[in-house]
Design an enzyme around this catalytic site. Structure first.
Site, PDB file in Angstrom:
ATOM      1  CG  ASP A 165      -2.042   1.000   1.132  1.00 32.90           C
ATOM      2  OD1 ASP A 165      -2.300   1.510   0.019  1.00 32.90           O
ATOM      3  OD2 ASP A 165      -2.662   1.296   2.166  1.00 32.90           O
TER       4      ASP A 165
ATOM      5  CG  ASN B 214      -7.576  -1.939  -6.067  1.00 34.78           C
ATOM      6  OD1 ASN B 214      -6.647  -2.717  -5.860  1.00 34.78           O
ATOM      7  ND2 ASN B 214      -7.869  -0.961  -5.211  1.00 34.78           N
TER       8      ASN B 214
HETATM    9  C1  FPP Z   1      -1.761   0.169  -3.445  1.00 41.66           C
HETATM   10  O1  FPP Z   1      -1.324   1.492  -3.431  1.00 41.66           O
HETATM   11  C2  FPP Z   1      -1.229  -0.551  -4.586  1.00 41.66           C
HETATM   12  C3  FPP Z   1      -1.974  -1.088  -5.595  1.00 41.66           C
HETATM   13  C4  FPP Z   1      -3.432  -1.052  -5.634  1.00 41.66           C
HETATM   14  C5  FPP Z   1      -1.333  -1.759  -6.732  1.00 41.66           C
HETATM   15  C6  FPP Z   1      -0.103  -2.547  -6.432  1.00 41.66           C
HETATM   16  C7  FPP Z   1       0.630  -2.705  -7.686  1.00 41.66           C
HETATM   17  C8  FPP Z   1       1.968  -2.681  -7.826  1.00 41.66           C
HETATM   18  C9  FPP Z   1       2.906  -2.578  -6.700  1.00 41.66           C
HETATM   19  C10 FPP Z   1       2.577  -2.705  -9.162  1.00 41.66           C
HETATM   20  C11 FPP Z   1       2.460  -3.975  -9.928  1.00 41.66           C
HETATM   21  C12 FPP Z   1       2.523  -5.224  -9.153  1.00 41.66           C
HETATM   22  C13 FPP Z   1       3.057  -6.398  -9.573  1.00 41.66           C
HETATM   23  C14 FPP Z   1       2.834  -7.606  -8.751  1.00 41.66           C
HETATM   24  C15 FPP Z   1       3.835  -6.525 -10.811  1.00 41.66           C
HETATM   25  P1  FPP Z   1      -2.411   2.658  -3.576  1.00 41.66           P
HETATM   26  O2  FPP Z   1      -2.520   2.990  -5.012  1.00 41.66           O
HETATM   27  O3  FPP Z   1      -3.679   2.225  -2.932  1.00 41.66           O
HETATM   28  O4  FPP Z   1      -1.717   3.802  -2.782  1.00 41.66           O
HETATM   29  P2  FPP Z   1      -2.448   4.926  -1.904  1.00 41.66           P
HETATM   30  O5  FPP Z   1      -3.106   4.218  -0.761  1.00 41.66           O
HETATM   31  O6  FPP Z   1      -1.303   5.782  -1.464  1.00 41.66           O
HETATM   32  O7  FPP Z   1      -3.418   5.635  -2.791  1.00 41.66           O
END
Ligand code: FPP
Length: 249
Positions: free
Chosen positions: A21, A69
């Site tokens: 996250d 998401n």
């Molecule tokens: C949460 O951060 C992250 C995600 C919803 C996506 C995770 C994806 C990756 C790390 C990249 C690709 C992954 C792989 C396995 C190749 P957020 O966007 O919710 O952050 P925030 O809470 O700060 O808004």
């Protein structure tokens, strides 16, 4: 002594699950678009995956995209799907070099066809690897998984293959998409949020929870070692008393 040297190799968790996250906040903090954070999050995925494999962790489950998401802005969803496809394609040599098998949990039918195809190609190419399972949770939510498990069990009851009295937690385990792996002993969430967000609700009944304030793109191998050390210092009682645990140790 380094953090890595402090880790007791005989007490490693077999399965670590991670809620990655903070990508969006990381990007925002740098005045960039959210997708910049996801791109940088891939670097952390690579570091942590290779590090877990080298340490001897047998299963690593990463929450990459939840059912919820899908309601993010379409532009972010599209960019994330493209990033996933791209990363799986580019990182195949890393998976092969480290003997890592890629697996998937989630609602396959929801994913764009290109993503489904790449996922299958990578799973097929890595199927014979056996040092560590890297499980990607994509279009996954624990409630979705529990609902599909309940439907399967109800179907078996209706067909006369199972009596309601025969339903146990083992039967439920078997119907979940995580059935081939042990439940995670350690769940890590980055970014300072202290929530489970519909991830592995059944499987983490007795997991140790570790919350780290760092945003996912800033999470390092040392942070992973710290989480494992913290886990190794906990007394896992599974409902028993401390005295019972020390007398069987
Ligand atoms: C949460 O951060 C992250 C995600 C919803 C996506 C995770 C994806 C990756 C790390 C990249 C690709 C992954 C792989 C396995 C190749 P957020 O966007 O919710 O952050 P925030 O809470 O700060 O808004």
């Amino acid at each position: 002594m380094s953090l890595k040297e402090k880790i007791d190799a005989t007490k490693l968790p077999k399965h670590i699950a991670i809620i990655m996250d903070g990508n969006g906040r990381w990007a925002k903090g740098k005045g960039k678009l959210r997708i910049f954070g996801h791109h940088n999050g891939v670097g952390t995925v690579k570091t942590i995956t290779e590090s877990c494999a080298k340490l001897g962790i047998k299963h690593l489950t990463l929450y990459a995209f939840s059912t919820e998401n899908w309601s993010r802005p379409a532009i972010e969803v599209r960019a994330l799907m493209e990033l996933l496809v791209d990363t799986m394609r580019k990182e195949l040599p890393t998976l092969m070099k480290n003997d890592i098998r890629l697996s998937f949990i989630g609602n396959h039918a929801d994913l764009p066809v290109k993503c489904q195809k790449q996922l299958h190609a990578t799973m097929e190419a890595t199927a014979a690897n056996n040092r560590m399972d890297l499980v990607l949770a994509l279009s996954y939510s624990a409630k979705w998984d529990l609902v599909q498990a309940v439907k399967n069990i109800a179907g078996k009851v209706k067909e006369g293959l199972l009596e309601p009295s025969e339903i146990t937690d083992k039967i439920i385990d078997k119907e979940l998409s995580t059935h081939q792996w042990p439940h995670p002993e350690l769940l890590i969430r980055t970014s300072g949020e202290k929530r489970i967000s519909n991830f592995l609700l059944w499987e983490i009944a007795y997991s140790e929870l570790y919350f780290c304030d760092k945003l996912w793109p800033d999470f390092t191998e040392e942070d992973l070692f710290q989480a494992i050390l913290d886990y190794q210092q906990r007394e896992r009682r599974f409902g028993k008393t401390s005295e019972q645990i020390s007398s069987t140790a």
